[in-house]
Design a protein around this motif. Structure first.
Motif, short mmCIF file in Angstrom:
data_model
loop_
_atom_site.label_atom_id
_atom_site.label_comp_id
_atom_site.label_asym_id
_atom_site.label_seq_id
_atom_site.Cartn_x
_atom_site.Cartn_y
_atom_site.Cartn_z
N HIS A 113 -0.24 16.82 4.20
CA HIS A 113 0.35 18.15 4.46
C HIS A 113 1.82 18.22 4.05
O HIS A 113 2.25 19.23 3.47
CB HIS A 113 0.20 18.51 5.93
N THR A 114 2.58 17.20 4.35
CA THR A 114 4.02 17.23 4.05
C THR A 114 4.35 16.67 2.68
O THR A 114 5.41 16.96 2.13
CB THR A 114 4.80 16.44 5.10
N GLY A 115 3.46 15.83 2.12
CA GLY A 115 3.74 15.20 0.84
C GLY A 115 4.67 14.01 0.92
O GLY A 115 5.05 13.44 -0.12
N LEU A 116 5.09 13.63 2.14
CA LEU A 116 5.93 12.44 2.27
C LEU A 116 5.13 11.20 1.87
O LEU A 116 3.91 11.17 1.99
CB LEU A 116 6.44 12.28 3.70
N LEU A 170 0.86 -1.19 0.00
CA LEU A 170 0.00 0.00 0.00
C LEU A 170 0.89 1.24 0.00
O LEU A 170 1.79 1.35 0.83
CB LEU A 170 -0.88 0.02 1.24
N ARG A 171 0.66 2.16 -0.93
CA ARG A 171 1.40 3.41 -0.98
C ARG A 171 0.45 4.57 -0.76
O ARG A 171 -0.63 4.61 -1.34
CB ARG A 171 2.14 3.56 -2.31
N GLN A 172 0.87 5.50 0.08
CA GLN A 172 0.01 6.62 0.45
C GLN A 172 0.85 7.87 0.62
O GLN A 172 1.96 7.83 1.16
CB GLN A 172 -0.72 6.28 1.76
N THR A 173 0.33 9.00 0.14
CA THR A 173 1.01 10.28 0.29
C THR A 173 0.37 11.05 1.44
O THR A 173 -0.85 11.20 1.50
CB THR A 173 0.91 11.12 -1.00
#
Length: 457
Positions: free
Chosen positions: A401-404, A395-398
């Protein structure tokens, strides 16, 4: 979630430092990336929300957060990370916080940090420590240098008064790995991560006071100015891990060297069949399988490779679980079936070369070979665990607020291995051999030399 009627791709997580290794090839595209202000302070409320989102993702999707640490221990550490957000933080500070938290999970397939675009811009715009270092145990050496006062081969004793081993230990707390395995973290530092991670943890500096011992000289103190990341990159030193993805070569004494750099190549089944037919025709007695630098790939390619080395049916995975499906069966994944030996089999002596980047599928294969006593191992402890790992279906998630970006595995793999190694360890070599800085500078492959000597004994 759809489960697996086809082989599952499992490779090492592309952390920011693995991504940054490819920077020279994509240098120009950094100019088209959006501008990031790494020093801009983010409101504490926004940072707390992002850390909460990170924690919710791992709580909801990670298949076994407490595989290597107790719930009390890990939850306490994550609570303390969250409590440490007492005011505004900049992007680098928050990046450090989530990387520290991920390292504490002790899962090499979990990652969190800056995106590749962020890292490209940071590397282009921010000066770094000017020397490429090679860590060997508790010592560090200059691998390449454009500074006359710090020639290649020099041993670094300290930076700005702090002993280099103390620095290394501190940086290791920000790198992910399965369980207690240190070789994967060390390999990451040795692959261009040191200068960037040092910047993150210690802050960007204009200059450095370095204590070192040049080759054949006494210790000295020198001053160094920071430089661009691109200026720290070295030529590709040949240590046995810079070959084709799949390669077979033959050596004197009925020895064959099978190099497998990845388990992602789609033509691997055909390559293996052709290769093992050739081994039989050439009457090869000794096979060296080089898995150094192999970060993984298709689940079943590891089982396929082992099928050419055995005369008996074998188990590969003993169990697979996830949050959505606590008990997976053979209809979900072919790796749970009893595997059959190939009709084309190699019955001679097998030596396997491993290092800290032997990970995921590559480490699973090594675990089965070790458990069944089928091979002798030379090199370093694998970067992946003997008992299994958490991977698959990432699972990939951005973070908003920080965009990390965070990456969370969703399946717990348990290898079908016999007990015998402490939980949280990789496959420990029978003949431990680590490349020294002199090996690197001279282009000497002492691990392969040891493997050939074992075959000839």
């Amino acid at each position: 979630m759809k489960y697996f009627s086809t082989p599952v791709l499992r490779v090492r997580v592309f952390t920011v430092f693995l991504t940054i290794i490819s920077l020279p090839m994509g240098w120009a595209c950094a100019q088209s990336n959006p501008d990031y202000d790494f020093n801009r302070m983010l409101e504490a409320s926004a940072v707390r929300e992002d850390f909460s989102a990170f924690r919710a993702a791992i709580d909801q999707h990670h298949p076994d957060l407490y595989r290597y640490r107790s719930k009390q221990s890990l939850d306490g550490l994550l609570d303390s990370c969250q409590a440490s957000i007492k005011g505004p933080m900049n992007l680098v500070e928050f990046n450090n916080l989530v990387r520290y938290a991920v390292s504490a999970i002790e899962c090499g397939h979990t990652s969190a940090g800056m995106t590749g675009e962020m890292m490209e811009q940071y590397a282009v715009s921010t000066p770094v420590f000017p020397l490429k270092l090679w860590f060997a145990g508790a010592r560090a050496f200059v691998l390449c240098s454009k500074t006359e006062n710090a020639p290649a081969g020099s041993e670094i004793l300290s930076i700005d008064g702090e002993p280099i081993e103390q620095i290394r230990q501190r940086l290791m707390r920000y790198l992910p790995s399965d369980g207690k395995i240190q070789t994967k973290k060390n390999a990451t530092l040795n692959n261009d991560a040191f200068v960037l991670l040092y910047n993150f943890v210690y802050g960007a500096k204009a200059s450095f006071q370095v204590s070192l011992i040049p080759p054949g000289a006494s210790s000295r103190e020198i001053g160094l100015q920071s430089t661009g990341f691109k200026q720290t990159l070295c030529p590709a030193y040949k240590t046995g891990i810079n070959g084709k993805p799949l390669e077979i070569t033959y050596h004197a004494g009925s020895i064959a060297l099978l190099g497998i750099r990845t388990f992602t190549e789609p033509d691997m089944p055909a390559f293996l069949e052709t290769t093992f037919q050739a081994l039989a025709q050439k009457d090869v007695d000794h096979l060296i399988i080089d898995l150094r630098g192999n970060g993984g790939g298709q689940d079943m390619y590891g089982a396929l490779l082992y099928s050419y080395l055995t005369t008996e049916p074998f188990r590969y995975f003993s169990a697979l679980t996830s949050r959505e499906k606590p008990v997976m069966t053979t209809s979900d994944h072919a790796g749970l079936e009893v595997q059959q030996p190939s009709k084309t089999r190699f019955t001679g002596k097998v030596v396997i070369l491993t290092d800290g980047r032997t990970f995921s599928t590559a480490a699973d294969f090594c675990a089965i070979a070790r458990s069944n006593g089928r091979a002798v191992f030379v090199g370093e402890e694998t970067g992946g665990g003997y008992q299994g790992n958490n991977s698959g279906g990432t699972l990939r998630q951005t973070l908003p607020h920080t965009g990390l970006q965070i990456s969370v595995p969703t399946i717990r793999y348990t290898n079908a291995v016999r007990p015998g190694q402490q939980t949280g360890q990789g496959i420990i070599p029978d003949y431990p051999v680590a490349a020294s800085v002199s090996d690197m500078l001279e282009g000497r492959d002492t691990q392969l030399e040891t493997a050939i000597r074992i075959c000839n004994d």
